[in-house]
Design an enzyme around this catalytic site. Structure first.
Site, PDB file in Angstrom:
ATOM      1  N   CYS A   1       8.812 -15.986  45.306  1.00 23.23           N
ATOM      2  CA  CYS A   1       7.947 -14.817  45.469  1.00 23.23           C
ATOM      3  C   CYS A   1       8.413 -14.064  46.715  1.00 23.23           C
ATOM      4  CB  CYS A   1       6.509 -15.281  45.645  1.00 23.23           C
ATOM      5  SG  CYS A   1       5.383 -13.933  45.977  1.00 23.23           S
TER       6      CYS A   1
ATOM      7  N   TYR B   1       5.845  -4.769  46.335  1.00 29.17           N
ATOM      8  CA  TYR B   1       7.169  -5.419  46.312  1.00 29.17           C
ATOM      9  C   TYR B   1       8.284  -4.479  46.781  1.00 29.17           C
ATOM     10  CZ  TYR B   1       4.647  -9.069  43.888  1.00 29.17           C
ATOM     11  OH  TYR B   1       3.733 -10.060  43.583  1.00 29.17           O
TER      12      TYR B   1
ATOM     13  N   ARG C   1       2.113 -17.910  40.590  1.00 30.17           N
ATOM     14  CA  ARG C   1       1.811 -16.608  41.155  1.00 30.17           C
ATOM     15  C   ARG C   1       1.355 -15.720  39.984  1.00 30.17           C
ATOM     16  NH1 ARG C   1      -0.373 -12.602  42.817  1.00 30.17           N
ATOM     17  NH2 ARG C   1       0.464 -11.276  44.466  1.00 30.17           N
TER      18      ARG C   1
ATOM     19  N   HIS D   1      -0.449 -49.740  48.251  1.00 24.37           N
ATOM     20  CA  HIS D   1       0.633 -48.984  47.612  1.00 24.37           C
ATOM     21  C   HIS D   1       1.927 -49.038  48.431  1.00 24.37           C
ATOM     22  CE1 HIS D   1       2.472 -44.886  46.530  1.00 24.37           C
ATOM     23  NE2 HIS D   1       2.794 -45.749  45.591  1.00 24.37           N
TER      24      HIS D   1
ATOM     25  N   HIS E   1       8.578 -45.394  39.414  1.00 28.15           N
ATOM     26  CA  HIS E   1       7.323 -45.826  38.794  1.00 28.15           C
ATOM     27  C   HIS E   1       7.468 -46.088  37.308  1.00 28.15           C
ATOM     28  CE1 HIS E   1       5.880 -43.825  42.470  1.00 28.15           C
ATOM     29  NE2 HIS E   1       4.980 -44.786  42.453  1.00 28.15           N
TER      30      HIS E   1
END
Ligand code: HEM
Length: 498
Positions: free
Chosen positions: A217, A352, A170, A73, A98
């Site tokens: 997040c 949070y 998440r 490759h 590709h």
């Protein structure tokens, strides 16, 4: 059976062979159809993810065994191994070279089968996660149930937009199965009635807006906090952040349709269709002001990167709140309401939030800390990888930088000696309006590593348009929830002989 191929420099590739039959003979008689290819499920393909088990990949509905191509490759063996056991599409979205005929022809030579049609998800008694969607095996899994995973960090900065399959996932709960034909969004209007909007209503009655926005997040980079003192929460690396182009109706337009006025106040609460076994649904809220701001760009998104929202990202509809912590970007949106108070959900009230390092689980008072909305300025190094071994000479350092609240990134400083001396990195990415810079900047530094260097301690720190900068150490910002880690990111590499 496998004819070994030869690579003659970039672009010149000869005879890699056909795994099933020699179908590319020049004088082949009128093509006689070969035996039908065997059919494999995605799970069977996923078992072939190492050289020992042979390396299989899929492209469209075809299955390929590329083990014998690994060493040939042009992009290197390690790159193919990232896709092992899964689909090539998200990687080829990153490496578009590709998408050329000769590459696709070459790949055809390695075909060993076809994918069986996607089975509809089957409910399994006792496993609420049995109907979760298939995921790409390249993702680094934090927890399987609920599914929380991030892409390999070196892929994050290969493309400005993160391919949806590699975008960090998440989830707090099982992914709900939603029939788009019967789906309804319920909106409590200004007179206390409930509007019921179908997907068609949302697409036909409200103008479509597109916004390129990064979602992060609050726990991104928690692993560095866990290394100081374990928070026993998801040990995210630097990959709980990704960028997509989202398309959908503006929340503001829907709220105006529901009778709300820009002068109204309070909070807009969202509920998802994702549920705990006791029926509790995921929920969160944002300030009404943000929702109604014509420059706030809050979307009810049904598209991600130009395609239908994938199930893991909230199909058929999610909230995208640019500049605001991921947790408020509620997925599988079921209900919107406006009121004087924030969402009563656990995730708004008891999670949070940021605390002093002095606060412990015995002393924490969640009512004393505001819910996280806008996130602080952030940056991280994606290349080279930690503990890599490099050689003296040219070195490329790459990473991302982003700030909450629409602040743009104005500078990224990079040090190769632990912060003693600094270089300014080159920034790249979409130019977005001041105050609406919702998406990250990718950055790059070309440096020379002098001979004789034994190791590098690479550090990055970003500066946003408010001149907010990142703190230098993780320790003083450690907190029991392990959120808001935006300390200088550091990567050490060893330097070998040339
Ligand atoms: C398994 C199927 C794959 C095949 C058959 C394949 C084939 C090729 C070919 C033929 C080239 C040269 C293209 C040209 O002519 O310009 C190439 C280059 C490259 N490939 Fe792949 N590839 C595969 C998978 C991947 C994956 C999964 C990645 C990334 C994760 C990747 C990354 C690259 C890179 C970075 C280059 C450029 C190398 C350079 O310019 O130095 N490839 N690949």
């Amino acid at each position: 059976m496998v004819a070994a191929g030869t690579v003659l420099g970039m672009g010149t590739i000869l005879a890699y062979g056909d795994h099933r039959q020699q179908a590319t003979e020049v004088d082949a008689p009128e093509s006689t159809p070969g035996p039908p290819f065997p059919v494999f499920t995605r799970q069977e393909v996923a078992r072939h993810h190492s050289e020992a088990d042979r390396v299989w990949v899929t492209y469209g509905s075809d299955v390929f065994d590329v083990t014998d191509f690994l060493e040939l490759h042009p992009g290197g063996k390690s790159k193919i191994l990232l896709a092992a056991g899964g689909a090539l599409e998200p990687f080829w979205a990153l490496y578009a070279m590709h998408k050329q005929e000769h590459v696709l022809e070459l790949l055809q030579g390695y075909k060993v089968g076809e994918l069986s049609p996607e089975e509809p998800p089957q409910p399994t008694p006792g496993d609420p996660y049995a109907e979760d969607p298939p995921r790409h095996p390249a993702l680094k899994i934090n927890t399987l149930k609920p599914f929380n995973a991030e892409p390999p960090s070196e892929l994050l900065t290969e493309n400005y937009l993160t391919p949806s399959q590699l975008f960090f996932k998440r989830n707090h709960l099982p992914v709900p199965v939603v029939d788009p034909a019967t789906y309804r969004l319920h909106v409590r209007d200004a007179r206390g009635r409930t509007l019921s909007l179908s997907l068609r209503d949302l697409k036909r009655n409200f103008p479509k807006h597109k916004v390129t926005a990064t979602v992060q997040c609050a726990g991104n980079r928690r692993a560095e906090m866990n290394a100081i003192q374990n928070t026993n929460r998801l040990g995210w690396g630097i990959g709980a952040i990704s960028t997509a182009c989202w398309g959908g109706a503006r929340l503001r337009d829907v709220l105006v349709h529901a009778g709300y006025k820009p002068s109204d106040e309070g909070h807009v609460s969202f509920e998802g269709l994702d549920k705990e076994p006791n029926g509790t649904v995921y929920g969160a809220s944002i300030p009404f002001k943000k929702a109604m701001d014509p420059e706030g760009d809050v979307l009810l998104a049904y598209e991600m990167n130009g395609e239908e929202l994938p199930r893991d990202h909230g199909f058929p509809l999610r909230v995208v709140v640019p500049g605001i912590v991921g947790a408020r970007n509620v997925k599988w949106l079921a209900q919107i309401s406006v009121g004087p108070e924030e969402s009563k959900s656990h995730w708004q009230q008891k999670d949070y939030k940021g605390f002093s390092p002095a606060v412990t689980w015995d002393t924490v008072d969640f009512s004393k800390a505001p819910a996280i909305q806008e996130l602080p300025v952030q940056s991280a190094i994606t290349e080279p990888c930690p503990n890599a071994s490099i050689t003296p000479g040219e070195l490329t350092v790459k990473g991302y930088a982003w700030s909450g609240g629409g602040q743009s990134i104005v500078r990224v400083d990079v040090s190769l000696d632990g912060g003693k001396s600094w270089h300014v990195a080159k920034l790249a990415g979409e130019e977005q309006a001041p105050g609406r810079a919702w998406a990250w900047k990718l950055w790059q530094l070309e440096a020379i590593v002098p001979p004789g260097t034994k190791e590098l301690n690479i550090v990055c720190k970003a500066v946003d348009s408010n001149y907010n900068q990142q703190p230098d150490k993780v320790g003083p910002i450690w907190n029991i929830l392990g959120v808001l880690n935006n300390a200088w990111h550091q990567v050490s590499v060893s330097v070998g002989e040339d």
